[in-house]
Design a protein around this motif. Sequence first.
Motif, mmCIF file in Angstrom:
data_model
loop_
_atom_site.group_PDB
_atom_site.id
_atom_site.type_symbol
_atom_site.label_atom_id
_atom_site.label_comp_id
_atom_site.label_asym_id
_atom_site.label_seq_id
_atom_site.Cartn_x
_atom_site.Cartn_y
_atom_site.Cartn_z
ATOM 1 N N LEU A 67 -49.979 53.757 40.228
ATOM 2 C CA LEU A 67 -49.905 55.097 40.811
ATOM 3 C C LEU A 67 -48.567 55.276 41.502
ATOM 4 C CD1 LEU A 67 -51.193 57.794 42.031
ATOM 5 C CD2 LEU A 67 -51.826 56.356 43.971
ATOM 6 N N LYS A 68 -47.894 56.394 41.208
ATOM 7 C CA LYS A 68 -46.699 56.790 41.947
ATOM 8 C C LYS A 68 -46.916 58.211 42.434
ATOM 9 C CE LYS A 68 -43.315 53.919 39.497
ATOM 10 N NZ LYS A 68 -42.072 53.907 38.680
ATOM 11 N N THR A 69 -46.714 58.423 43.732
ATOM 12 C CA THR A 69 -46.980 59.746 44.290
ATOM 13 C C THR A 69 -46.019 60.050 45.430
ATOM 14 O OG1 THR A 69 -48.702 61.179 45.207
ATOM 15 C CG2 THR A 69 -48.728 58.875 45.899
ATOM 16 N N LYS A 70 -45.682 61.321 45.574
ATOM 17 C CA LYS A 70 -44.742 61.725 46.640
ATOM 18 C C LYS A 70 -45.000 63.175 47.022
ATOM 19 C CE LYS A 70 -39.784 62.454 47.482
ATOM 20 N NZ LYS A 70 -39.903 63.909 47.604
ATOM 21 N N ARG A 71 -45.030 63.425 48.335
ATOM 22 C CA ARG A 71 -45.131 64.781 48.835
ATOM 23 C C ARG A 71 -43.737 65.392 48.954
ATOM 24 N NH1 ARG A 71 -48.662 64.034 54.207
ATOM 25 N NH2 ARG A 71 -46.876 62.657 54.605
ATOM 26 N N VAL A 72 -43.669 66.720 48.943
ATOM 27 C CA VAL A 72 -42.370 67.403 49.025
ATOM 28 C C VAL A 72 -41.650 67.041 50.316
ATOM 29 C CG1 VAL A 72 -41.242 69.659 49.152
ATOM 30 C CG2 VAL A 72 -43.192 69.330 47.622
ATOM 31 N N GLU A 73 -42.389 66.924 51.417
ATOM 32 C CA GLU A 73 -41.769 66.682 52.722
ATOM 33 C C GLU A 73 -41.358 65.231 52.954
ATOM 34 O OE1 GLU A 73 -46.331 66.878 53.476
ATOM 35 O OE2 GLU A 73 -44.809 67.759 52.123
ATOM 36 N N ASP A 74 -41.714 64.322 52.056
ATOM 37 C CA ASP A 74 -41.393 62.902 52.225
ATOM 38 C C ASP A 74 -40.111 62.535 51.472
ATOM 39 O OD1 ASP A 74 -43.696 62.570 53.703
ATOM 40 O OD2 ASP A 74 -44.914 61.993 51.956
#
Length: 594
Positions: A112-119
């Motif tokens: 799993l690879k995941t990222k929020r816009v604010e991070d």
Amino acid sequence: MPDIIHLLPDSVANQIAAGEVIQRPASAIKELMENSIDAGASRVNVIVKSSGKILLEVIDDGCGMSETDARLSFERHSTSKISNAKDLMSVRTLGFRGEALASVAAVAQVELKTKRVEDDLGTCIEIEGSKVKNQYPCSCQNGTSIAVKNLFFNVPARRNFLKSDPAEMRHIIEEFQRVALIHPDIAFTLHHNNQLVFQLDKTHPKGRIAGIMGNQYSERLVPVEEKTDIISIRGFIGKPQFARKTRGEQYFFVNKRFIRHGYLHHAIESAFEEVIAKNSFPAYFISFDVDPATIDVNIHPTKTEINFQNQQIIYAVLRSAVKKALGIHSLTPSIDFDVEQSIRFEPFSSDRPVVQPKITVNPDYNPFEEQTGEERRAKSEEKPGGDAQAQKIIEHDWSEEDDTIAGKIIFQISNTYIVTIIKSGLLVVDQKAAHQRILYEQFMQWLNLNQGASQQLLYPQTVKFSPIDTEVIKEILTEIRILGFDINEFGKNTFIVEGVPAGLEIKDTNAFLENLIENYKNRQTDIAMDKKTHVARSMAKQASIGSGRRLTQEEMNNLIDKLFSCSTPDITPDGLPTFLIVSMEEMEKRLKKI
């Protein structure tokens, strides 16, 4: 005696739960795509290798997850959608149980690879059989990508039960289409073994249907719309003239969730019953919007079955909406009440002479005069077909002891049943059922010997199928080639046919293959049957002569001779009777009661 009940380890419990949710690669694709949509994605890309057995990956540009949420998402019953039982009555998201990722991770190797816009950085988690192997910050795009590798690697029995690559890919395409059809505002792509299968841009509902089913559907669809206090119905139905002999383009969605519902399917069939031929199936793409409190989606792990509180009312509304759509677009039979249809009088021209009608009378006719047998026979032979044959049967010598069938008196009833005389009475043969048995045994022999017969077409024919049906053709390509089809791939979802099985009358190659595909798909529920048997049965059903076809004396004799040369002449491949014998005793018994 020691205690014998104990708690299962989480890894085992997860594998058991996974068996309910993740039945095959397509199940994982569905769950992951629905998670992407719930995450607010505007684009979802699906990548598959070896029909999902080696790799299936879903990439989206949704909201992404924090480091904590990413880790927690793999725990069973962890969800952001509900917090108590009351929330189940108002849920509108596609997923809500918190089982999808946990079930996938229990039977595969997951990254799993995941990222929020604010991070600034995202999170990468590697899990194998429910065990976290690694977790670290990573550089990745906004949104989430989940790569599922070696599905069922730790459950070999489940992996061994997976079908061939074309069969599994067909299921993946089915799930992909179900999700993509109801979300035209989201762009989707599907790649298989580095080849593009679908590229669907954002569009309107009709455009999405055309993008998946083919551009020709733009002209084949009629809009359906109805709104009541209980339910809102929107969607499209296919025009009656485009109804097919195969099922397939039939979709129900409730609150943007694909469902199956036999009762509501009957409502549409009922609305179409007067405008399409028997055994034809209309296309429909119908979306329902209802109050979540009036339905129960929690009755099946895959959430494809739904209970409605107002089922009978919805049935009536749906049927009415479809009939109204057919009527508005002049697709139902109409009557011109200004002109009676069965009686028309052409006006006389002014110069037409008036002629007195004449009546011809035979002055020698005597209704009480008896005719000789020769006269009756001569008159009956003047009539075509059945009357002369019936007279021969009446005058047949019943004392004749002859066990052979060929060469005896033989005739058809309603161009459906073949009747002839045997020693014990009357033999009645169902011509379609008999031909199915004959062809099935012939096809099985060809398949077992790996040797069939083909006749070349004068002009090669190009045939095109839906992506799902393309996978079916690929799955059975070896078998249908043995049976006589000279067929090869000729571009995306397209094949060229240069030869067909010898001895078969195939007027429309495309329609024949479409019906063969449908027959094959309908038989796939019988897991005990091997592929050769599936194909032989499907081919025999499609190629057999139909009821209503008039046969010559020679054709009827040949059919009966071949039937009784079969190893199992009395039943079709599906177990239905091919013939019956009406004995002399039975006839005498029934006639004496009259």
